[in-house]
Design a protein around this motif. Structure first.
Motif, PDB file in Angstrom:
ATOM      1  N   GLN A   1      28.250 -29.912  28.857  1.00 22.73           N
ATOM      2  CA  GLN A   1      27.086 -30.197  29.679  1.00 22.73           C
ATOM      3  C   GLN A   1      26.978 -29.284  30.901  1.00 22.73           C
ATOM      4  N   LYS A   2      28.095 -28.893  31.481  1.00 18.91           N
ATOM      5  CA  LYS A   2      28.053 -28.020  32.658  1.00 18.91           C
ATOM      6  C   LYS A   2      27.530 -26.635  32.294  1.00 18.91           C
ATOM      7  N   ARG A   3      28.059 -26.081  31.225  1.00 21.47           N
ATOM      8  CA  ARG A   3      27.672 -24.732  30.814  1.00 21.47           C
ATOM      9  C   ARG A   3      26.440 -24.731  29.912  1.00 21.47           C
ATOM     10  N   GLU A   4      26.015 -25.925  29.471  1.00 24.16           N
ATOM     11  CA  GLU A   4      24.905 -26.082  28.526  1.00 24.16           C
ATOM     12  C   GLU A   4      25.167 -25.229  27.280  1.00 24.16           C
ATOM     13  N   TRP A   5      26.343 -25.474  26.679  1.00 21.99           N
ATOM     14  CA  TRP A   5      26.809 -24.650  25.566  1.00 21.99           C
ATOM     15  C   TRP A   5      27.218 -25.515  24.377  1.00 21.99           C
ATOM     16  N   LEU A   6      26.817 -25.115  23.177  1.00 24.59           N
ATOM     17  CA  LEU A   6      27.152 -25.792  21.918  1.00 24.59           C
ATOM     18  C   LEU A   6      28.152 -24.941  21.144  1.00 24.59           C
ATOM     19  N   TYR A   7      29.132 -25.599  20.516  1.00 22.40           N
ATOM     20  CA  TYR A   7      30.087 -24.845  19.716  1.00 22.40           C
ATOM     21  C   TYR A   7      30.835 -25.747  18.746  1.00 22.40           C
ATOM     22  N   THR A   8      31.313 -25.118  17.669  1.00 22.01           N
ATOM     23  CA  THR A   8      32.152 -25.782  16.678  1.00 22.01           C
ATOM     24  C   THR A   8      32.910 -24.727  15.887  1.00 22.01           C
ATOM     25  N   ASN A   9      34.010 -25.144  15.280  1.00 21.14           N
ATOM     26  CA  ASN A   9      34.754 -24.293  14.353  1.00 21.14           C
ATOM     27  C   ASN A   9      34.679 -24.853  12.937  1.00 21.14           C
ATOM     28  N   LYS A  10      33.863 -25.867  12.755  1.00 16.84           N
ATOM     29  CA  LYS A  10      33.673 -26.488  11.441  1.00 16.84           C
ATOM     30  C   LYS A  10      32.607 -25.718  10.653  1.00 16.84           C
ATOM     31  N   PRO A  11      32.552 -25.910   9.331  1.00 12.08           N
ATOM     32  CA  PRO A  11      31.504 -25.282   8.524  1.00 12.08           C
ATOM     33  C   PRO A  11      30.109 -25.709   8.998  1.00 12.08           C
ATOM     34  N   VAL A  12      29.183 -24.751   9.019  1.00 13.44           N
ATOM     35  CA  VAL A  12      27.821 -25.011   9.481  1.00 13.44           C
ATOM     36  C   VAL A  12      26.806 -24.402   8.521  1.00 13.44           C
ATOM     37  N   THR A  13      25.604 -24.956   8.573  1.00 14.63           N
ATOM     38  CA  THR A  13      24.429 -24.356   7.954  1.00 14.63           C
ATOM     39  C   THR A  13      23.381 -24.264   9.040  1.00 14.63           C
ATOM     40  N   PHE A  14      22.881 -23.048   9.255  1.00 18.60           N
ATOM     41  CA  PHE A  14      21.871 -22.816  10.288  1.00 18.60           C
ATOM     42  C   PHE A  14      20.642 -22.228   9.615  1.00 18.60           C
ATOM     43  N   SER A  15      19.518 -22.918   9.727  1.00 23.48           N
ATOM     44  CA  SER A  15      18.282 -22.493   9.078  1.00 23.48           C
ATOM     45  C   SER A  15      17.233 -22.140  10.122  1.00 23.48           C
ATOM     46  N   SER A  16      16.534 -21.039   9.859  1.00 17.39           N
ATOM     47  CA  SER A  16      15.371 -20.680  10.673  1.00 17.39           C
ATOM     48  C   SER A  16      14.204 -20.512   9.714  1.00 17.39           C
ATOM     49  N   GLU A  17      13.087 -20.030  10.204  1.00 15.59           N
ATOM     50  CA  GLU A  17      11.914 -19.862   9.344  1.00 15.59           C
ATOM     51  C   GLU A  17      12.200 -18.921   8.174  1.00 15.59           C
ATOM     52  N   LYS A  18      13.046 -17.909   8.414  1.00 17.61           N
ATOM     53  CA  LYS A  18      13.245 -16.892   7.391  1.00 17.61           C
ATOM     54  C   LYS A  18      14.646 -16.844   6.806  1.00 17.61           C
ATOM     55  N   ASP A  19      15.625 -17.488   7.447  1.00 22.98           N
ATOM     56  CA  ASP A  19      17.011 -17.352   7.003  1.00 22.98           C
ATOM     57  C   ASP A  19      17.719 -18.698   6.893  1.00 22.98           C
ATOM     58  N   ILE A  20      18.657 -18.745   5.950  1.00 19.86           N
ATOM     59  CA  ILE A  20      19.612 -19.854   5.860  1.00 19.86           C
ATOM     60  C   ILE A  20      20.985 -19.205   5.900  1.00 19.86           C
ATOM     61  N   ILE A  21      21.772 -19.556   6.931  1.00 23.99           N
ATOM     62  CA  ILE A  21      23.073 -18.918   7.128  1.00 23.99           C
ATOM     63  C   ILE A  21      24.153 -19.990   7.073  1.00 23.99           C
ATOM     64  N   ASN A  22      25.159 -19.767   6.245  1.00 21.25           N
ATOM     65  CA  ASN A  22      26.324 -20.648   6.177  1.00 21.25           C
ATOM     66  C   ASN A  22      27.498 -19.925   6.813  1.00 21.25           C
ATOM     67  N   GLY A  23      28.356 -20.688   7.491  1.00 22.04           N
ATOM     68  CA  GLY A  23      29.519 -20.076   8.105  1.00 22.04           C
ATOM     69  C   GLY A  23      30.542 -21.095   8.539  1.00 22.04           C
ATOM     70  N   ASN A  24      31.581 -20.613   9.170  1.00 22.16           N
ATOM     71  CA  ASN A  24      32.650 -21.478   9.674  1.00 22.16           C
ATOM     72  C   ASN A  24      32.708 -21.363  11.193  1.00 22.16           C
ATOM     73  N   GLY A  25      31.756 -21.980  11.831  1.00 23.47           N
ATOM     74  CA  GLY A  25      31.705 -21.985  13.288  1.00 23.47           C
ATOM     75  C   GLY A  25      30.321 -21.665  13.794  1.00 23.47           C
ATOM     76  N   PHE A  26      30.074 -22.068  15.023  1.00 24.62           N
ATOM     77  CA  PHE A  26      28.765 -21.865  15.652  1.00 24.62           C
ATOM     78  C   PHE A  26      28.970 -21.791  17.144  1.00 24.62           C
ATOM     79  N   ASP A  27      28.179 -20.954  17.799  1.00 24.41           N
ATOM     80  CA  ASP A  27      28.274 -20.747  19.233  1.00 24.41           C
ATOM     81  C   ASP A  27      26.878 -20.450  19.758  1.00 24.41           C
TER      82      ASP A  27
END
Length: 184
Positions: free
Chosen positions: A137-163
């Motif tokens: 909350q202080k830095r207003e930052w999201l993160y994980t080291n778990k598997p993720v799926t990130f979708s936008s209008e044009k892309d679907i990206i799978n990975g192991n972590g998010f920042d």
């Protein structure tokens, strides 16, 4: 003689009161903890519908079936064992949604731990899915080291972590394991 007895009684009472006064150390906290087991919450709230405002404008709306308040602990926290739904409104009143099966907010570190079917849908239809996500909350930052799926209008990206920052303006999927470009 009466005056001497009266002075002696006064001195005894004074000594007794001073002794009692100095023997009381932090008893208020001990009284607060009486009747509360170390494993029990200090409070329970049900069917929460909490609205955050800034300058009269609703900026967030937290919904949860249950919250357990453990702020009586040495490391205080609030637990949402049945999950949360959080609506966040930007300056233009566009809504982003955060959903998780479980959440815990640590007061001392200003860290939020979201767990189980975490889904964030932004106002511009970007979607992040993962099993666990942390929000500083202080830095207003999201993160994980778990598997993720990130979708936008044009892309679907799978990975192991998010920042990313909280506005997703520099979202980064770490250790990309799959990338799909969606065509219209």
């Amino acid at each position: 003689m009466r005056k001497q007895i009266s002075n002696n009684i006064f001195n005894i009472v004074t000594i007794f009161l001073v002794t009692m006064f100095f023997s009381c150390n932090d008893s208020f906290k001990q009284v607060q903890k009486m009747g509360i087991s170390d494993n029990e919450p200090v409070g329970v709230a049900e069917n929460i519908n909490l609205k955050y405002t800034d300058s009269g404008r609703v900026t967030a709306n937290l919904l949860s079936p249950k919250m357990l308040d453990f702020t009586n602990r040495d490391f205080p926290y609030n637990e949402f064992p049945q999950g949360i739904t959080l609506y966040i409104y930007d300056e233009e009143n566009k809504k982003s949604t955060v959903i998780s099966d479980y959440a815990i907010i640590y007061d001392a570190t200003n860290l939020i731990d979201l767990q189980g079917n975490v889904v964030i849908t932004t106002a511009d239809n970007r979607i992040l899915k993962t099993e666990q996500l942390y929000y500083d909350q202080k830095r207003e930052w999201l993160y994980t080291n778990k598997p993720v799926t990130f979708s936008s209008e044009k892309d679907i990206i799978n990975g192991n972590g998010f920042d990313s920052n909280s506005k997703f303006t520099n979202a980064e999927v770490l250790e990309v394991t799959g990338y799909v470009t969606v065509e219209d």
